[in-house]
Enzyme design. Sequence first.
Site, short mmCIF file in Angstrom:
data_model
loop_
_atom_site.label_atom_id
_atom_site.label_comp_id
_atom_site.label_asym_id
_atom_site.label_seq_id
_atom_site.Cartn_x
_atom_site.Cartn_y
_atom_site.Cartn_z
N THR A 168 92.47 -26.75 -5.21
CA THR A 168 91.88 -25.28 -5.39
C THR A 168 90.64 -25.42 -6.07
O THR A 168 90.05 -24.14 -6.23
CB THR A 168 92.94 -24.55 -6.03
N GLU A 173 73.24 -53.22 -5.44
CA GLU A 173 72.30 -53.05 -6.39
C GLU A 173 72.43 -53.96 -7.60
O GLU A 173 73.46 -54.87 -7.46
CB GLU A 173 72.29 -51.64 -6.62
N HIS A 212 72.93 -44.62 -11.85
CA HIS A 212 74.57 -45.00 -11.73
C HIS A 212 75.14 -45.43 -12.86
O HIS A 212 74.50 -46.06 -13.50
CB HIS A 212 74.85 -45.79 -10.34
N GLN A 258 85.00 -27.83 -6.48
CA GLN A 258 84.42 -29.42 -5.90
C GLN A 258 85.39 -29.41 -4.62
O GLN A 258 84.89 -29.90 -3.73
CB GLN A 258 84.79 -30.22 -6.96
N GLU A 292 82.24 -39.18 -11.27
CA GLU A 292 81.18 -40.18 -11.83
C GLU A 292 81.24 -40.00 -13.51
O GLU A 292 81.79 -38.96 -14.04
CB GLU A 292 80.01 -40.10 -11.38
#
Length: 639
Positions: free
Chosen positions: A51, A208, A251, A54, A131
């Site tokens: 809910t 990467e 990152h 996001q 993240e």
Amino acid sequence: MLRHTVLRGRPVGGAIRKRDFGSTKRRLGYEDTIENLRIGKDTRVIFQGFTGRQATANAKESLAWGTNIVGGVTPGKDGEHLGKPVLPTVREAMKQLKPDATGIYVAAHQAPAAIEEAIEAEVPLIVAVAEHIPIHDIMRIHSILKTQSKSRLVGANAPAVASTTRAGLGQSLCIGMGGDVLAGTNFVDALKIFENDEDTKGIVLIGEIGGWAEIEAADWIKDYRKRNSNPKPISALIGGVNAAPGRVMGHAGAFTLPGEPDALMKIKALEQAGVTVVNHPEKFGDAMKTLLGSSGRASSGSSATGSQRRGMHTMRSRPTREVLTKISSQKRSLHIRENLALDLLREKGINASEYSGTGRRRMLAVGVDRSGRSPCIIASPASIPENPHKESKRFLFDYRRGFDPIRAAAVAEHLHLAESAKESLPKLINGLIDLFKKKEALILETLFVERLGDLKVVGANFTFDDAAFRSTKRQADIHALRRIEDEDPQEVEAEEDGIVYIKFAGDGNIGTLVNGAGLAMNTVDALADAGGKAANFLDTGGKATSETVKKSFQVILQDERVKVIFVNIFGGLTLGDMIANGVLLAFKELEMRIPVVVRIRGTNEEEGQRIIAESGLSLHAYDDFEAAAAKAIELANSS
């Protein structure tokens, strides 16, 4: 990301079937959960934090894509949301809704508990989106995952995809490995799924700097090509060839720990394995069409505007397209001065002081092993201070159980310690591990010498997990050791607005402004390949806004070397027209005196390009990356 993985036709089984090994029974473990990655249109999905803002935004989009969302979980709540049931616990959701997968859409400080709840409830597939989850929380979770055989983790920090669609190629399944330091699923795990998958005709791999996953993938691909007479074509991209040494490139996991391979080493390994490597995401479409055609695997009758062909598997270690999330800063690590590091050691009762100039220096560290998803001791007998990781060896240990004292003998043997000094080693190891865990370090690296049968630390390079403070307010005492005066003021200014800005050394004259760390690294690399020189790395974050674009311009313009600004935006959740308006706002309010090249692709790209083209300002709009890069280089060199 779940909303992108709805194109398959097979459901996920809830429990893993035991295999028949005849009279030999193998104990099941985390490796047996790889099959849980096989999700499709029938996969039953729940959202944790259902809910919240996001989750709601992503659930709406996922439902529009066709994801089979059967409900969600919000602690303490019962009822309905978006026409789907809401339950108070994951265990209750497993009983009533029988999900095959869960998407965890909660803040970083709440994510560890949410992941653990999903593991305890034995949800087959757990996709963690947040993240900057504190790394010590993640190491504890990996320690738990290794003890079970029901749940598979993807992430943390795990969305994905978009260049093959324009070439008329669809996707069989897309897996965002995650941009954090330790991912729950790696490239080899995913490659095992797609080796024999009928829907997958080709594979795209996006990696990467940071870790060994791409090297391990290259080794697997070599073996795969040897045992298969008609292997599926693979194309790859590795970002970070021109990354700033020792820096976190946006990152959380985009940095190279001591002893890890750099981007060029990864590219070489993949090329030697027969992989076609490109330098920018835009080139995947043409590359894969060519590879599929020559392999005989391409399907017929598809175009970018017609019914899309499936068959492309995309997996990336970090997303080009970030999820909708707001964080105060994208900084990941905190490095402290050496004298402060030595103080911390002395507080632990460890003999430590500055190097006097005598004695052979050797290296001992406690850090993170990304391949083993665990902490480790790193030891090197090398006496060359410029290369302390020469001949280094790693000794992994379980995060919860700690380092087995019996293994100290093997560390001492590798360090070539004198017999009289071996008894002092456990004290140093235990002191470092205790500091590592209690203060949530990323790596504690020491140089030591032998002194009359004792070990004395004479050098220290300590880096701590910044996320532990920023997301949970833990380790305030360590965070207080940060010295802003040691850092670039422009980088600090950008950080306050959630922008990752790294000023490159040298004579770079092209300012770069990009949304997404992976794309930002690729932009810098591709500019270099085309003959240009970037002055900086700048990641606005995945959800760039008009205001962050303006503030990004302000930071870049403080660099007198910059002759042109290259804006490279890939719009997913970020809208192309909003970015274009942000560029116009910045151009007018900041009284820009240098040209700006803008490349906008993705959501509302045509409207964004129109706004730029009709502005009447010194702006140059493009949708093709190579054309935009060429223009930026031309303008930079002619100024």
